[in-house]
Scaffold this active site. Structure first.
Site, PDB file in Angstrom:
ATOM      1  N   GLN A  19      20.465  26.363  50.978  1.00 13.04           N
ATOM      2  CA  GLN A  19      19.077  26.623  51.354  1.00 13.04           C
ATOM      3  C   GLN A  19      18.923  26.613  52.873  1.00 13.04           C
ATOM      4  OE1 GLN A  19      16.508  23.838  49.433  1.00 13.04           O
ATOM      5  NE2 GLN A  19      14.737  24.280  50.723  1.00 13.04           N
ATOM      6  N   SER A  99      25.917  22.550  49.614  1.00 12.40           N
ATOM      7  CA  SER A  99      24.733  22.112  48.876  1.00 12.40           C
ATOM      8  C   SER A  99      24.460  23.053  47.709  1.00 12.40           C
ATOM      9  CB  SER A  99      23.531  22.012  49.829  1.00 12.40           C
ATOM     10  OG  SER A  99      22.427  21.429  49.199  1.00 12.40           O
ATOM     11  N   LEU A 100      23.309  23.735  47.701  1.00 14.36           N
ATOM     12  CA  LEU A 100      23.006  24.706  46.658  1.00 14.36           C
ATOM     13  C   LEU A 100      24.158  25.677  46.446  1.00 14.36           C
ATOM     14  CD1 LEU A 100      21.164  26.701  44.965  1.00 14.36           C
ATOM     15  CD2 LEU A 100      20.634  27.724  47.176  1.00 14.36           C
ATOM     16  N   ARG A 124      17.349  22.639  39.098  1.00  4.75           N
ATOM     17  CA  ARG A 124      17.573  21.837  40.302  1.00  4.75           C
ATOM     18  C   ARG A 124      16.437  22.033  41.300  1.00  4.75           C
ATOM     19  NH1 ARG A 124      20.253  22.457  45.464  1.00  4.75           N
ATOM     20  NH2 ARG A 124      21.673  20.713  45.974  1.00  4.75           N
ATOM     21  N   HIS A 208      19.882  15.325  49.736  1.00  2.62           N
ATOM     22  CA  HIS A 208      21.128  14.558  49.860  1.00  2.62           C
ATOM     23  C   HIS A 208      20.901  13.149  50.419  1.00  2.62           C
ATOM     24  CE1 HIS A 208      23.079  18.249  48.774  1.00  2.62           C
ATOM     25  NE2 HIS A 208      22.479  18.860  49.774  1.00  2.62           N
ATOM     26  N   GLN A 257      25.716  14.875  43.909  1.00  2.00           N
ATOM     27  CA  GLN A 257      25.486  15.693  45.098  1.00  2.00           C
ATOM     28  C   GLN A 257      24.057  15.591  45.604  1.00  2.00           C
ATOM     29  OE1 GLN A 257      24.074  19.479  45.270  1.00  2.00           O
ATOM     30  NE2 GLN A 257      25.977  20.463  45.941  1.00  2.00           N
TER      31      GLN A 257
END
Length: 315
Positions: A19, A99-100, A124, A208, A257
């Protein structure tokens, strides 16, 4: 169990962004390509009209956590599919996503189907947005300092009673922190006093960090119901920077995560030093991961995924 590729030669790794790279018209370059129809499957599985998000939705609206995530996932997936369509024999030995982007990497590596990946990204994004809606978070990039110095900065902010943690260890000179908006504002003041560059990022969640624990709990049933492929090509995980090839590990890794730092520099080190990857391809949108990789490893080959031919975008 985690495994790693045998050291039998040099190889290519595919990188997928997270993102933050979203903007209006992100999908224009892929409109009309043979890969475009995959968006129907992504829309049905995720519950979002991704074609509208990729073509029409404004950049400000795309700053919303759930919309940003499915938009970037979809654009990166198109980039990967077009690469595979035009270069079907190109060897790709390892995968990683920031991440994503880890979910896109899992689809590309064969751990998830397109539908399962899209469904999880949709869940998510909604879970994270639900946490951020009543209590917005914030994130900032701290440049020009090693990790230890940034960690000390977050400790000073926490000593004042505010909530902030290291969220992304991107490079030796860029670390992202996340927490409450007040904590990020205080961090900016302290960073300036220390002579550090500090940029607040266009996100509304403290990704996170422990503040995302409710979203991890909300996502867990969807993860537990997902059928990850029993075996797949290596994906280096954010939470431990180790390559994984067994689907049974990913429900736990994906849940962790959400509340753990992204160890991106260590991920690159694993790809280069342990898995012998001397070529990296950033499957955009944007060139964020390509830039981070070049900075960390200036001697390896880094490129962005090919852009579709102009006649497709014009349709």
């Amino acid at each position: 169990m985690a495994t790693q590729q045998e050291n039998t030669g040099r190889s290519t790794a595919a990188l997928f962004p997270g993102q933050g790279v979203q903007r209006q018209g992100l999908g224009t370059r892929w409109r009309g390509t043979p890969s475009w129809p995959v968006l129907a499957e992504v829309s049905e599985a995720s519950g979002y009209d991704v074609e509208e998000l990729l073509l029409e939705t404004g950049t400000e609206s795309l700053g919303r956590t759930d919309l940003a995530q499915i938009t970037v996932f979809s654009a990166s997936l198109l980039s990967w599919f077009e690469f595979r369509r035009t270069q079907p024999d190109a060897p790709v030995a390892a995968f990683a996503g920031h991440s994503l982007g880890e979910y896109t990497a899992l689809v590309a590596a064969g751990a998830l189907t397109v539908a399962e990946g899209a469904r999880l990204v949709g869940e998510r994004g909604r879970a994270m947005a639900a946490v951020a809606r009543p209590a917005p978070g914030a994130m900032a990039a701290v440049m020009g300092a090693a990790f230890d110095r940034v960690e000390a900065l977050t400790e000073r902010v926490r000593e004042s009673g505010e909530s902030v943690w290291v969220a992304n260890l991107n490079s030796g000179h860029q670390t992202v922190i996340a927490g409450t908006p007040d904590a990020i504002r205080l961090g900016a003041k302290l960073a300036r006093e220390d002579g550090l560059r500090y940029t607040v990022l266009p996100v509304s969640a403290a990704c996170h960090t422990p503040l995302m624990a409710p979203s991890a709990g909300a996502l867990r049933p969807a993860l537990d119901a997902t059928r990850f492929a029993p075996a797949h090509r290596p994906v280096v995980a954010n939470v431990d920077a180790r390559p994984h090839t067994e689907g049974a590990e990913w429900a736990e890794l994906c849940a962790r995560q959400l509340v753990s730092p992204v160890r991106w520099l260590e991920t690159l080190e694993t790809l280069v030093h342990s898995m012998n990857c001397d070529q990296m391809i950033d499957f955009g949108p944007g060139r964020t991961l390509a830039a981070l990789t070049r900075r960390a490893f200036p001697d390896i080959s880094v490129s962005s995924a090919p852009v579709p031919a102009p006649e497709f975008a014009a349709q």
